[in-house]
Design a protein around this motif. Structure first.
Motif, PDB file in Angstrom:
ATOM      1  N   UNK A   1     -14.461   4.342  -7.218  1.00  0.00           N
ATOM      2  CA  UNK A   1     -13.053   4.003  -7.036  1.00  0.00           C
ATOM      3  C   UNK A   1     -12.415   4.648  -5.815  1.00  0.00           C
ATOM      4  N   UNK A   2     -12.810   5.895  -5.487  1.00  0.00           N
ATOM      5  CA  UNK A   2     -12.100   6.626  -4.445  1.00  0.00           C
ATOM      6  C   UNK A   2     -12.914   7.827  -3.990  1.00  0.00           C
ATOM      7  N   UNK A   3     -12.301   8.643  -3.155  1.00  0.00           N
ATOM      8  CA  UNK A   3     -12.875   9.921  -2.730  1.00  0.00           C
ATOM      9  C   UNK A   3     -12.053  11.008  -3.407  1.00  0.00           C
TER      10      UNK A   3
ATOM     11  N   UNK B   1       0.862  -1.181   0.000  1.00  0.00           N
ATOM     12  CA  UNK B   1       0.000   0.000   0.000  1.00  0.00           C
ATOM     13  C   UNK B   1       0.896   1.229   0.000  1.00  0.00           C
ATOM     14  N   UNK B   2       0.475   2.247  -0.772  1.00  0.00           N
ATOM     15  CA  UNK B   2       1.255   3.472  -0.908  1.00  0.00           C
ATOM     16  C   UNK B   2       0.393   4.687  -0.628  1.00  0.00           C
TER      17      UNK B   2
ATOM     18  N   UNK C   1      -8.645   2.889   1.581  1.00  0.00           N
ATOM     19  CA  UNK C   1      -9.481   3.586   0.606  1.00  0.00           C
ATOM     20  C   UNK C   1      -8.722   4.833   0.183  1.00  0.00           C
ATOM     21  N   UNK C   2      -8.589   5.034  -1.105  1.00  0.00           N
ATOM     22  CA  UNK C   2      -7.846   6.196  -1.595  1.00  0.00           C
ATOM     23  C   UNK C   2      -8.651   7.477  -1.452  1.00  0.00           C
ATOM     24  N   UNK C   3      -8.000   8.478  -0.894  1.00  0.00           N
ATOM     25  CA  UNK C   3      -8.534   9.838  -0.850  1.00  0.00           C
ATOM     26  C   UNK C   3      -7.601  10.661  -1.732  1.00  0.00           C
ATOM     27  N   UNK C   4      -8.118  11.089  -2.881  1.00  0.00           N
ATOM     28  CA  UNK C   4      -7.319  11.822  -3.853  1.00  0.00           C
ATOM     29  C   UNK C   4      -7.532  13.316  -3.605  1.00  0.00           C
TER      30      UNK C   4
END
Length: 189
Positions: free
Chosen positions: A95-97, A23-24, A69-72
């Protein structure tokens, strides 16, 4: 698989191409490896917070979520907060926030504490997170930062395990820290 090439600055597009078991996160284009997995104790606290928020927010416009969960936040800033709440449904995609959550809670661990206290604090402030809470599982306390009139985290408060944190980002909701830490409720006099 490690990052495929050395670059000075990475983007969300680069990040999406790193298909591996790790995970990054990206902060200002700099990659941070989020492995190894957090401890069982860390994840128990994350689960307690999420369970409480998920139940308390049923039927409301705000949606809680947990990592990974990705938060962009931008093309150079992608994070996976331990727990977060989004009150604007327009930010949530399959896909994400896309954009800053209203509330972010990070549970400190030895490998991430410095990043959570310095880099993420500045990052969340810059992108307009209303409320940022750090949970210290060893000291059993919480540290809360609130966005002020100028958009900066100008209010800092400390809460211990027998207190409730009145969440300013979610009106009318308080987070009981004894539940977060899996402790018995304090005796009332």
């Amino acid at each position: 698989m490690p990052i495929p090439e050395k670059k000075e600055r990475y983007t969300y597009q680069d990040y999406c191409g790193w298909l591996d078991e790790q995970r990054w996160e990206l902060i200002d284009g700099k990659p941070y490896n989020m492995t190894p997995a957090p401890s069982f104790h860390h994840q128990t606290i994350v689960g307690n917070i999420y369970s409480y928020l998920n139940y308390a927010l049923k039927g409301k416009n705000c949606v809680p979520s947990i990592a990974p969960s990705d938060v962009v936040l931008s093309k150079d800033d992608v994070v996976q907060p331990d727990v977060f709440v989004v009150c604007d449904p327009e930010k949530i995609t399959k896909e994400n926030v896309q954009g800053a959550p209203d509330l972010i809670i990070e549970v400190l661990s030895p490998s991430t504490a410095k990043k959570d206290r310095w880099e993420k604090l500045k990052l969340y402030e810059r992108y307009g997170v209303i409320e940022y809470i750090l949970i210290d599982p060893d000291g059993q306390y919480a540290e809360r930062y609130l966005q002020g009139a100028g958009g900066l985290f100008d209010q800092r408060e400390i809460f211990d395990t027998n207190q409730r944190i009145p969440l300013r980002s979610i009106s009318g909701l308080e987070l009981p820290l004894w539940e977060v830490f899996g402790e018995e409720p304090p005796e009332t006099s």
